[in-house]
Design an enzyme around this catalytic site. Structure first.
Site, PDB file in Angstrom:
ATOM      1  N   TYR A  29       0.857  -1.196   0.000  1.00 40.19           N
ATOM      2  CA  TYR A  29       0.000   0.000   0.000  1.00 40.19           C
ATOM      3  C   TYR A  29       0.881   1.229   0.000  1.00 40.19           C
ATOM      4  O   TYR A  29       1.843   1.310   0.768  1.00 40.19           O
ATOM      5  CB  TYR A  29      -0.871   0.025   1.262  1.00 40.19           C
ATOM      6  CG  TYR A  29      -2.305  -0.334   0.987  1.00 40.19           C
ATOM      7  CD1 TYR A  29      -3.013   0.328  -0.009  1.00 40.19           C
ATOM      8  CD2 TYR A  29      -2.960  -1.320   1.719  1.00 40.19           C
ATOM      9  CE1 TYR A  29      -4.330   0.001  -0.285  1.00 40.19           C
ATOM     10  CE2 TYR A  29      -4.279  -1.646   1.457  1.00 40.19           C
ATOM     11  CZ  TYR A  29      -4.964  -0.986   0.440  1.00 40.19           C
ATOM     12  OH  TYR A  29      -6.258  -1.306   0.173  1.00 40.19           O
ATOM     13  N   GLU A  86      -0.507   4.857  -0.521  1.00 38.76           N
ATOM     14  CA  GLU A  86      -1.295   6.075  -0.751  1.00 38.76           C
ATOM     15  C   GLU A  86      -0.422   7.304  -0.527  1.00 38.76           C
ATOM     16  O   GLU A  86       0.366   7.350   0.421  1.00 38.76           O
ATOM     17  CB  GLU A  86      -2.481   6.162   0.219  1.00 38.76           C
ATOM     18  CG  GLU A  86      -3.588   5.201  -0.084  1.00 38.76           C
ATOM     19  CD  GLU A  86      -3.537   3.971   0.781  1.00 38.76           C
ATOM     20  OE1 GLU A  86      -2.420   3.546   1.135  1.00 38.76           O
ATOM     21  OE2 GLU A  86      -4.613   3.449   1.106  1.00 38.76           O
ATOM     22  N   ASP A 135      -6.681  13.730 -24.899  1.00 35.19           N
ATOM     23  CA  ASP A 135      -6.603  12.330 -24.489  1.00 35.19           C
ATOM     24  C   ASP A 135      -5.810  11.612 -25.577  1.00 35.19           C
ATOM     25  O   ASP A 135      -6.329  11.298 -26.647  1.00 35.19           O
ATOM     26  CB  ASP A 135      -8.028  11.779 -24.380  1.00 35.19           C
ATOM     27  CG  ASP A 135      -8.072  10.300 -24.062  1.00 35.19           C
ATOM     28  OD1 ASP A 135      -7.035   9.624 -24.193  1.00 35.19           O
ATOM     29  OD2 ASP A 135      -9.159   9.808 -23.704  1.00 35.19           O
ATOM     30  N   THR A 159      -3.568   6.255 -21.705  1.00 33.64           N
ATOM     31  CA  THR A 159      -3.318   4.921 -21.170  1.00 33.64           C
ATOM     32  C   THR A 159      -1.872   4.583 -21.503  1.00 33.64           C
ATOM     33  O   THR A 159      -1.232   5.280 -22.300  1.00 33.64           O
ATOM     34  CB  THR A 159      -4.237   3.864 -21.810  1.00 33.64           C
ATOM     35  OG1 THR A 159      -4.130   3.977 -23.227  1.00 33.64           O
ATOM     36  CG2 THR A 159      -5.669   4.044 -21.389  1.00 33.64           C
ATOM     37  N   LYS A 173      -1.358   0.931 -25.063  1.00 36.77           N
ATOM     38  CA  LYS A 173      -1.709   0.848 -26.493  1.00 36.77           C
ATOM     39  C   LYS A 173      -0.415   0.954 -27.310  1.00 36.77           C
ATOM     40  O   LYS A 173       0.440   0.084 -27.197  1.00 36.77           O
ATOM     41  CB  LYS A 173      -2.745   1.917 -26.825  1.00 36.77           C
ATOM     42  CG  LYS A 173      -4.058   1.740 -26.028  1.00 36.77           C
ATOM     43  CD  LYS A 173      -5.123   2.713 -26.462  1.00 36.77           C
ATOM     44  CE  LYS A 173      -6.465   2.447 -25.824  1.00 36.77           C
ATOM     45  NZ  LYS A 173      -6.677   3.117 -24.539  1.00 36.77           N
ATOM     46  N   ARG A 180      -1.387  -2.388 -18.666  1.00 36.47           N
ATOM     47  CA  ARG A 180      -2.672  -1.696 -18.668  1.00 36.47           C
ATOM     48  C   ARG A 180      -2.651  -0.660 -17.548  1.00 36.47           C
ATOM     49  O   ARG A 180      -2.441  -1.010 -16.383  1.00 36.47           O
ATOM     50  CB  ARG A 180      -3.811  -2.675 -18.397  1.00 36.47           C
ATOM     51  CG  ARG A 180      -3.865  -3.865 -19.298  1.00 36.47           C
ATOM     52  CD  ARG A 180      -5.197  -4.543 -19.257  1.00 36.47           C
ATOM     53  NE  ARG A 180      -6.147  -3.734 -19.982  1.00 36.47           N
ATOM     54  CZ  ARG A 180      -6.195  -3.674 -21.323  1.00 36.47           C
ATOM     55  NH1 ARG A 180      -5.370  -4.378 -22.060  1.00 36.47           N
ATOM     56  NH2 ARG A 180      -7.071  -2.899 -21.921  1.00 36.47           N
TER      57      ARG A 180
HETATM   58  N1  DSN Z   1     -11.191   0.593 -25.342  1.00 33.93           N
HETATM   59  C1  DSN Z   1     -10.272   1.528 -25.925  1.00 33.93           C
HETATM   60  C2  DSN Z   1     -10.203   1.401 -27.412  1.00 33.93           C
HETATM   61  O1  DSN Z   1     -10.275   0.288 -27.877  1.00 33.93           O
HETATM   62  O2  DSN Z   1     -10.046   2.389 -28.096  1.00 33.93           O
HETATM   63  C3  DSN Z   1     -10.543   2.926 -25.534  1.00 33.93           C
HETATM   64  O3  DSN Z   1     -11.015   2.978 -24.270  1.00 33.93           O
END
Ligand code: DSN
Length: 421
Positions: A53, A55, A200, A227, A230, A236
């Protein structure tokens, strides 16, 4: 990766993991938001930090025993700052949606207005879809593409709406948009109406880090959310980057914790640090450039076969094709059919879709994962040909079996790598 302990202890879970190992090894992954991470990222992600933990933030935690969590979070932050040219980074958001929620609450009061992309033109759920709680708290208004055949955004409409509605945020960054944006124009309009320019960048974070596409911070964007799993090819997770404004960064930190989240996932933060280290290496630029070349190779095949692509093609890692309009197959049918031949992608609504969201007209696919696998233009063109062949011959079992076999052979020739050095 070894799974010796799970194998002995929990056969049900072990079997599912083995099934997924086989599925990923033997199929072609074209979902543009997915990728294969290195073994080093997976080791960090499954490391002992999952026990802890922590925080708070480095040097200011609520519990003791933070010597190594402080080290790991600081490494992740410093690497992310370098990658994206940000002065402040918060690496604690558990994923992209929490990063966006924390960002809204950091920058806005309930009732404030956000000007974002029309959702049917490529925007994301967290950019104000009516099914999300966000729309109960904030007011979302829209801009659109002026021309869906080129992807050009209607900046005149954006300016007019911004002047009339006085949004606090002008939001860019989409999950199904294949072109680059005029970032300077966004910032100009935001400054004119006293809004913050926020992007974003989840889909293109890796392309920005690899310097294969423009960096919105170079044009004055204030905040980027993302994120890390990707094109960036990490675990993730989510992240919020602030270009230079220390007050905004403080609000972001407070909003992530204690405003919204509890204990950060330190094992994921360790994996983010490893991923950022990989993205700082010169070979990452070669990788992200190849993603774009591979998407172009697929675009050429779709164009040659007269399959309509929204915005006319792609300038990034993804393509949105109107398969219903061009090949008389719905998005859902195409997704299921292609899955059967070993190609994974997703159905997707297209701008001004004539069909419903659960069975739309389009498919969305992209090249981040197959590029990690080592595919170059030749293999990507072939995959595009096979996709079209399958969709044109959806009733021909023999042909579909042949395509499945060819996909399996390609995958064997290009095994998923364990490291990218
Ligand atoms: N689920 C993601 C995508 O496939 O673009 C975005 O949140």
């Amino acid at each position: 990766m070894d799974y010796d302990y799970i194998k002995k202890q929990d056969k049900e879970v072990y079997d599912a993991i083995m099934g997924e190992e086989e599925r990923e090894a033997e199929g072609i992954e074209l979902i543009p938001s997915e990728n294969y991470v290195s073994r080093a990222v997976r080791e960090a992600n499954s490391s002992i930090f999952t026990n802890k933990y922590s925080e708070g933030y480095a040097g200011k935690r609520y519990y003791g025993g933070q010597t190594y969590t402080d080290i790991i979070e600081t490494i992740a932050i410093e690497r992310a700052k370098k990658l994206f040219g940000a002065e402040f980074v918060n690496v604690q958001p558990h994923a992209g949606a929490p990063a966006n929620v924390a960002m809204y609450f950091a920058l806005l009061e309930p009732g404030d207005t956000i000007l974002g992309m029309d959702l049917s033109h490529g925007g994301h759920l967290t950019h104000g879809h009516p099914v999300t709680y966000l729309t109960k708290i904030f007011k979302f208004i829209r801009y659109k593409m002026k021309d869906v055949e080129t992807g050009e955004i209607d900046y005149d409409e954006m300016r007019a709406v911004a002047k009339a509605e006085k949004p606090k945020i002008i939001l860019a960054g989409y999950s199904a948009y294949p072109r680059e944006l005029d970032y300077a124009k966004f910032v100009e309009i935001a400054r004119e109406v006293g809004a913050l320019a926020v992007m974003d960048v989840a889909h293109i974070a890796g392309l920005i880090a690899g310097k294969s596409v423009k960096n919105p911070f170079d044009y004055g964007f204030d905040i980027m959310t993302t994120t890390t799993h990707k094109t960036l090819r990490g675990p993730r997770g989510g992240m919020i980057l602030t270009r230079e404004n220390a007050d905004l960064a403080k609000k972001v930190d407070k909003s992530v914790f204690p405003g919204f989240q509890g204990g950060p996932l330190m094992n994921t933060i360790a994996a983010k640090a490893v991923c950022f280290g990989e993205a700082l290496s010169p070979s990452f630029h070669t990788y992200t450039d190849q993603i774009l070349k591979n998407a172009k190779a697929m675009e050429i095949v779709f164009k040659k076969n007269n399959v309509r692509m929204l915005t006319g093609g792609t300038s990034n890692h993804l393509i949105l094709a109107d398969v219903f309009g061009s090949l008389a197959i719905s998005g859902k049918e195409a997704e299921t059919l292609l899955d059967r031949v070993g190609i994974t992608l997703n159905k997707n609504a297209i701008a001004d879709d004539v069909r419903g969201p659960m069975d739309p007209s389009g498919i969305r696919f992209g090249t981040p994962a197959i590029t990690t696998r080592g595919f170059k233009e030749a293999q990507c063109s072939r995959v595009a040909e096979l996709m079209i062949d399958a969709m044109k011959n959806k009733e021909d079992k023999k042909k579909l079996n042949g395509i499945r076999e060819e996909i399996r052979t390609m995958c064997k020739k290009f095994p998923i790598p364990e490291s990218f050095a």
